[in-house]
Design a protein around this motif. Structure first.
Motif, PDB file in Angstrom:
ATOM      1  N   GLU A   1       0.747  -1.187   0.041  1.00 57.69           N
ATOM      2  CA  GLU A   1      -0.035   0.012  -0.070  1.00 57.69           C
ATOM      3  C   GLU A   1       0.955   1.107  -0.071  1.00 57.69           C
ATOM      4  OE1 GLU A   1      -3.249   2.375   2.627  1.00 57.69           O
ATOM      5  OE2 GLU A   1      -2.671   0.370   3.358  1.00 57.69           O
ATOM      6  N   ARG A   2       2.193   1.239   0.760  1.00 56.74           N
ATOM      7  CA  ARG A   2       2.842   2.512   0.915  1.00 56.74           C
ATOM      8  C   ARG A   2       3.468   2.930  -0.406  1.00 56.74           C
ATOM      9  NH1 ARG A   2      -0.238   3.658   4.156  1.00 56.74           N
ATOM     10  NH2 ARG A   2      -0.051   3.485   6.321  1.00 56.74           N
ATOM     11  N   LEU A   3       3.703   1.728  -1.250  1.00 51.79           N
ATOM     12  CA  LEU A   3       4.588   1.958  -2.667  1.00 51.79           C
ATOM     13  C   LEU A   3       3.601   3.096  -3.479  1.00 51.79           C
ATOM     14  CD1 LEU A   3       5.436  -1.278  -3.640  1.00 51.79           C
ATOM     15  CD2 LEU A   3       6.926   0.400  -2.896  1.00 51.79           C
ATOM     16  N   PHE A   4       2.237   3.221  -3.036  1.00 52.90           N
ATOM     17  CA  PHE A   4       1.492   3.904  -3.978  1.00 52.90           C
ATOM     18  C   PHE A   4       0.887   5.114  -3.208  1.00 52.90           C
ATOM     19  CE2 PHE A   4       1.267  -0.268  -5.458  1.00 52.90           C
ATOM     20  CZ  PHE A   4       1.459  -0.251  -6.714  1.00 52.90           C
ATOM     21  N   ASP A   5       1.633   5.771  -2.097  1.00 46.82           N
ATOM     22  CA  ASP A   5       1.358   6.866  -1.528  1.00 46.82           C
ATOM     23  C   ASP A   5       1.792   7.804  -2.733  1.00 46.82           C
ATOM     24  OD1 ASP A   5       0.634   5.619   0.810  1.00 46.82           O
ATOM     25  OD2 ASP A   5       2.249   5.962   1.909  1.00 46.82           O
ATOM     26  N   GLU A   6       0.851   8.834  -2.998  1.00 46.71           N
ATOM     27  CA  GLU A   6       1.004   9.866  -3.797  1.00 46.71           C
ATOM     28  C   GLU A   6       1.376   9.536  -5.100  1.00 46.71           C
ATOM     29  OE1 GLU A   6       0.791  13.047  -2.251  1.00 46.71           O
ATOM     30  OE2 GLU A   6       0.589  11.947  -0.333  1.00 46.71           O
ATOM     31  N   HIS A   7       0.871   8.151  -5.519  1.00 46.17           N
ATOM     32  CA  HIS A   7       1.089   8.094  -6.811  1.00 46.17           C
ATOM     33  C   HIS A   7      -0.224   8.670  -7.574  1.00 46.17           C
ATOM     34  CE1 HIS A   7       1.420   5.496 -10.542  1.00 46.17           C
ATOM     35  NE2 HIS A   7       2.499   5.068 -10.061  1.00 46.17           N
ATOM     36  N   PRO A   8       0.426   9.247  -8.984  1.00 46.95           N
ATOM     37  CA  PRO A   8      -0.596   9.971  -9.576  1.00 46.95           C
ATOM     38  C   PRO A   8      -1.763   8.936 -10.357  1.00 46.95           C
ATOM     39  CG  PRO A   8       1.317   9.809 -11.006  1.00 46.95           C
ATOM     40  CD  PRO A   8       1.776   9.398  -9.598  1.00 46.95           C
ATOM     41  N   HIS A   9      -1.528   7.825 -10.283  1.00 46.53           N
ATOM     42  CA  HIS A   9      -2.449   6.785 -11.332  1.00 46.53           C
ATOM     43  C   HIS A   9      -2.941   5.656 -10.539  1.00 46.53           C
ATOM     44  CE1 HIS A   9      -1.002   8.766 -14.895  1.00 46.53           C
ATOM     45  NE2 HIS A   9       0.230   8.617 -14.484  1.00 46.53           N
ATOM     46  N   TYR A  10      -2.541   5.395  -9.168  1.00 46.38           N
ATOM     47  CA  TYR A  10      -3.210   4.462  -8.581  1.00 46.38           C
ATOM     48  C   TYR A  10      -3.135   5.092  -7.207  1.00 46.38           C
ATOM     49  CZ  TYR A  10      -1.061   1.401 -12.297  1.00 46.38           C
ATOM     50  OH  TYR A  10      -0.879   0.892 -13.469  1.00 46.38           O
ATOM     51  N   GLU A  11      -4.396   4.302  -6.533  1.00 46.95           N
ATOM     52  CA  GLU A  11      -5.016   4.465  -5.279  1.00 46.95           C
ATOM     53  C   GLU A  11      -4.837   3.204  -4.540  1.00 46.95           C
ATOM     54  OE1 GLU A  11      -8.516   6.338  -2.734  1.00 46.95           O
ATOM     55  OE2 GLU A  11      -8.664   6.650  -4.870  1.00 46.95           O
ATOM     56  N   ALA A  12      -4.176   3.215  -3.452  1.00 46.68           N
ATOM     57  CA  ALA A  12      -4.236   1.779  -2.806  1.00 46.68           C
ATOM     58  C   ALA A  12      -4.541   1.811  -1.400  1.00 46.68           C
ATOM     59  CB  ALA A  12      -2.848   1.165  -2.820  1.00 46.68           C
ATOM     60  N   ARG A  13      -5.312   0.411  -1.027  1.00 47.13           N
ATOM     61  CA  ARG A  13      -5.530   0.232   0.423  1.00 47.13           C
ATOM     62  C   ARG A  13      -4.954  -1.293   0.624  1.00 47.13           C
ATOM     63  NH1 ARG A  13     -11.635   2.550   0.730  1.00 47.13           N
ATOM     64  NH2 ARG A  13     -11.093   4.632   0.016  1.00 47.13           N
ATOM     65  N   SER A  14      -4.913  -1.502   2.013  1.00 39.96           N
ATOM     66  CA  SER A  14      -4.487  -2.834   2.136  1.00 39.96           C
ATOM     67  C   SER A  14      -5.454  -3.386   3.415  1.00 39.96           C
ATOM     68  CB  SER A  14      -3.111  -2.824   2.739  1.00 39.96           C
ATOM     69  OG  SER A  14      -2.654  -2.293   3.984  1.00 39.96           O
ATOM     70  N   ALA A  15      -5.215  -4.802   3.713  1.00 38.59           N
ATOM     71  CA  ALA A  15      -6.276  -5.194   4.750  1.00 38.59           C
ATOM     72  C   ALA A  15      -5.588  -6.711   4.741  1.00 38.59           C
ATOM     73  CB  ALA A  15      -7.644  -5.553   4.505  1.00 38.59           C
ATOM     74  N   GLY A  16      -5.951  -7.527   5.911  1.00 35.64           N
ATOM     75  CA  GLY A  16      -5.613  -8.473   6.167  1.00 35.64           C
ATOM     76  C   GLY A  16      -7.092  -9.777   6.265  1.00 35.64           C
ATOM     77  N   THR A  17      -6.603 -10.913   6.253  1.00 39.07           N
ATOM     78  CA  THR A  17      -7.745 -11.703   6.350  1.00 39.07           C
ATOM     79  C   THR A  17      -7.933 -12.542   7.713  1.00 39.07           C
ATOM     80  OG1 THR A  17      -6.212 -13.624   5.887  1.00 39.07           O
ATOM     81  CG2 THR A  17      -7.300 -12.786   3.964  1.00 39.07           C
ATOM     82  N   GLU A  18      -7.120 -12.326   8.552  1.00 36.46           N
ATOM     83  CA  GLU A  18      -7.160 -12.977   9.958  1.00 36.46           C
ATOM     84  C   GLU A  18      -7.804 -11.972  11.099  1.00 36.46           C
ATOM     85  OE1 GLU A  18      -6.415 -16.027  10.120  1.00 36.46           O
ATOM     86  OE2 GLU A  18      -6.130 -15.946   7.995  1.00 36.46           O
ATOM     87  N   PRO A  19      -8.431 -12.406  12.014  1.00 37.92           N
ATOM     88  CA  PRO A  19      -8.972 -11.832  12.937  1.00 37.92           C
ATOM     89  C   PRO A  19      -8.164 -10.758  13.869  1.00 37.92           C
ATOM     90  CG  PRO A  19      -9.556 -13.936  13.236  1.00 37.92           C
ATOM     91  CD  PRO A  19      -8.817 -14.071  12.031  1.00 37.92           C
ATOM     92  N   GLY A  20      -7.031 -11.170  13.920  1.00 34.90           N
ATOM     93  CA  GLY A  20      -6.244  -9.846  14.615  1.00 34.90           C
ATOM     94  C   GLY A  20      -5.518  -9.008  13.729  1.00 34.90           C
ATOM     95  N   ALA A  21      -5.792  -8.933  12.398  1.00 34.57           N
ATOM     96  CA  ALA A  21      -5.182  -7.957  11.207  1.00 34.57           C
ATOM     97  C   ALA A  21      -5.431  -6.531  11.728  1.00 34.57           C
ATOM     98  CB  ALA A  21      -5.944  -8.274  10.008  1.00 34.57           C
ATOM     99  N   ARG A  22      -4.303  -5.811  11.593  1.00 32.76           N
ATOM    100  CA  ARG A  22      -4.455  -4.321  11.779  1.00 32.76           C
ATOM    101  C   ARG A  22      -5.635  -3.777  11.191  1.00 32.76           C
ATOM    102  NH1 ARG A  22      -2.990   0.442   9.408  1.00 32.76           N
ATOM    103  NH2 ARG A  22      -2.912  -0.657   7.689  1.00 32.76           N
ATOM    104  N   VAL A  23      -6.156  -4.113   9.883  1.00 32.71           N
ATOM    105  CA  VAL A  23      -7.291  -3.622   9.139  1.00 32.71           C
ATOM    106  C   VAL A  23      -7.816  -5.060   8.646  1.00 32.71           C
ATOM    107  CG1 VAL A  23      -8.360  -2.265   7.386  1.00 32.71           C
ATOM    108  CG2 VAL A  23      -6.519  -1.396   8.700  1.00 32.71           C
ATOM    109  N   ARG A  24      -8.994  -5.496   9.038  1.00 30.89           N
ATOM    110  CA  ARG A  24      -9.479  -6.813   8.491  1.00 30.89           C
ATOM    111  C   ARG A  24     -10.240  -6.475   7.259  1.00 30.89           C
ATOM    112  NH1 ARG A  24     -12.670 -11.479  11.630  1.00 30.89           N
ATOM    113  NH2 ARG A  24     -11.980 -13.084  10.205  1.00 30.89           N
TER     114      ARG A  24
END
Length: 108
Positions: free
Chosen positions: A18-41
């Motif tokens: 996700e951080r690779l695309f911070d401020e990228h002019p053509h791509y917007e990125a988000r991230s998440a996890g599959t497990e119950p304890g994920a930072r963002v599920r």
């Protein structure tokens, strides 16, 4: 283009991607996890937002298909095959992500 990156805990691989695309002019990125304890599920909302979904391992794709079959219909899902052995921001992980994503994201 809206990109979603998925790993297990959303702490190392998907967050680095996700951080690779911070401020990228053509791509917007988000991230998440599959497990119950994920930072963002991962939720149905994440999948609805994304145009392309990248998972780090096949098991992540399997979990998404089990839980979100309807939300994945018509979505482009890519398995990157990146093992869980790199810490957040690791230079080797960044190089591997760039290499694997280049085939799917021409404006990277």
């Amino acid at each position: 283009m809206r990109l979603l990156f998925i790993c297990s805990q959303n702490k190392w691989r998907s967050l680095t991607a996700e951080r690779l695309f911070d401020e990228h002019p053509h791509y917007e990125a988000r991230s998440a996890g599959t497990e119950p304890g994920a930072r963002v599920r991962v939720t149905a909302g994440h999948l609805g937002w994304a145009e392309t979904i990248f998972v780090m391992e096949r098991r992540h794709a399997d979990r998404l298909r089990e839980k979100f079959a309807d939300e994945l219909r018509g979505k482009h899902l890519v398995v990157l095959r990146i093992p869980d052995k790199y810490p957040f921001g690791d230079e080797r992980l960044i190089a591997l992500l760039r290499e694997k994503l280049a085939a799917h994201l021409p404006l990277l």
